[in-house]
Design a protein around this motif. Structure first.
Motif, mmCIF file in Angstrom:
data_model
loop_
_atom_site.group_PDB
_atom_site.id
_atom_site.type_symbol
_atom_site.label_atom_id
_atom_site.label_comp_id
_atom_site.label_asym_id
_atom_site.label_seq_id
_atom_site.Cartn_x
_atom_site.Cartn_y
_atom_site.Cartn_z
ATOM 1 N N GLU A 42 72.970 79.708 42.374
ATOM 2 C CA GLU A 42 72.020 78.655 42.736
ATOM 3 C C GLU A 42 71.361 78.066 41.503
ATOM 4 N N SER A 43 71.113 76.775 41.531
ATOM 5 C CA SER A 43 70.338 76.140 40.463
ATOM 6 C C SER A 43 69.728 74.845 40.982
ATOM 7 N N VAL A 44 68.647 74.442 40.336
ATOM 8 C CA VAL A 44 67.996 73.172 40.647
ATOM 9 C C VAL A 44 67.364 72.660 39.359
ATOM 10 N N THR A 45 67.445 71.364 39.146
ATOM 11 C CA THR A 45 66.833 70.732 37.981
ATOM 12 C C THR A 45 65.740 69.797 38.460
ATOM 13 N N LEU A 46 64.572 69.921 37.852
ATOM 14 C CA LEU A 46 63.402 69.121 38.210
ATOM 15 C C LEU A 46 62.880 68.420 36.973
ATOM 16 N N ASN A 47 62.364 67.226 37.153
ATOM 17 C CA ASN A 47 61.780 66.482 36.045
ATOM 18 C C ASN A 47 60.364 66.051 36.449
ATOM 19 N N PRO A 48 59.378 66.953 36.249
ATOM 20 C CA PRO A 48 58.011 66.617 36.642
ATOM 21 C C PRO A 48 57.486 65.411 35.859
ATOM 22 N N PRO A 49 56.615 64.625 36.489
ATOM 23 C CA PRO A 49 56.005 63.496 35.781
ATOM 24 C C PRO A 49 55.027 64.005 34.719
ATOM 25 N N ALA A 50 54.499 63.104 33.942
ATOM 26 C CA ALA A 50 53.573 63.461 32.862
ATOM 27 C C ALA A 50 52.312 64.141 33.392
ATOM 28 N N ARG A 51 51.877 63.807 34.600
ATOM 29 C CA ARG A 51 50.651 64.395 35.159
ATOM 30 C C ARG A 51 50.865 64.842 36.605
ATOM 31 N N PRO A 52 51.618 65.934 36.825
ATOM 32 C CA PRO A 52 51.733 66.451 38.193
ATOM 33 C C PRO A 52 50.437 67.144 38.591
ATOM 34 N N THR A 53 50.286 67.421 39.863
ATOM 35 C CA THR A 53 49.157 68.227 40.334
ATOM 36 C C THR A 53 49.500 69.690 40.084
ATOM 37 N N PHE A 54 48.550 70.432 39.491
ATOM 38 C CA PHE A 54 48.750 71.847 39.179
ATOM 39 C C PHE A 54 47.837 72.658 40.080
ATOM 40 N N GLU A 55 48.427 73.538 40.886
ATOM 41 C CA GLU A 55 47.668 74.360 41.826
ATOM 42 C C GLU A 55 47.838 75.826 41.467
#
Length: 95
Positions: A42-55
């Protein structure tokens, strides 16, 4: 739309192994690169934006009198269609 799990991994690791993994994620985020998570086939690639919400969430699970389980979750959230992200509501501090 209901929640869809795109990737899931759970394993027992030492504190040092976990710290190394989190450091690698932090370095990748800081450099503005996409994050690829892999476990087995399994694999997944993500490209978060410059300012995601951090919880950050700490939970206690279990019933009174029985063994309880504590967990801490670090989560990045963003709208797939919004590359800007949203500003948060407070300054997180880790001591």
């Amino acid at each position: 739309m209901p929640e869809e799990v795109l990737f899931n991994s759970e394993s027992d690791q030492s504190r040092e192994e976990i710290a190394t993994y989190l450091r690698n994620v932090a370095d990748t985020l800081e450099n503005g690169n996409a994050i690829t998570l892999k476990a087995g086939s399994e694999s997944v690639t993500l490209n978060p934006p410059a300012r995601p919400t951090f919880e950050v969430k700490v939970e206690r699970e279990g019933q009174a009198g029985n063994m309880t389980e504590l967990s801490v979750e670090f989560e990045l959230e963003w709208d797939e269609n919004d590359s800007e992200g949203e500003s948060g509501s407070g300054q997180l501090e880790i001591e």
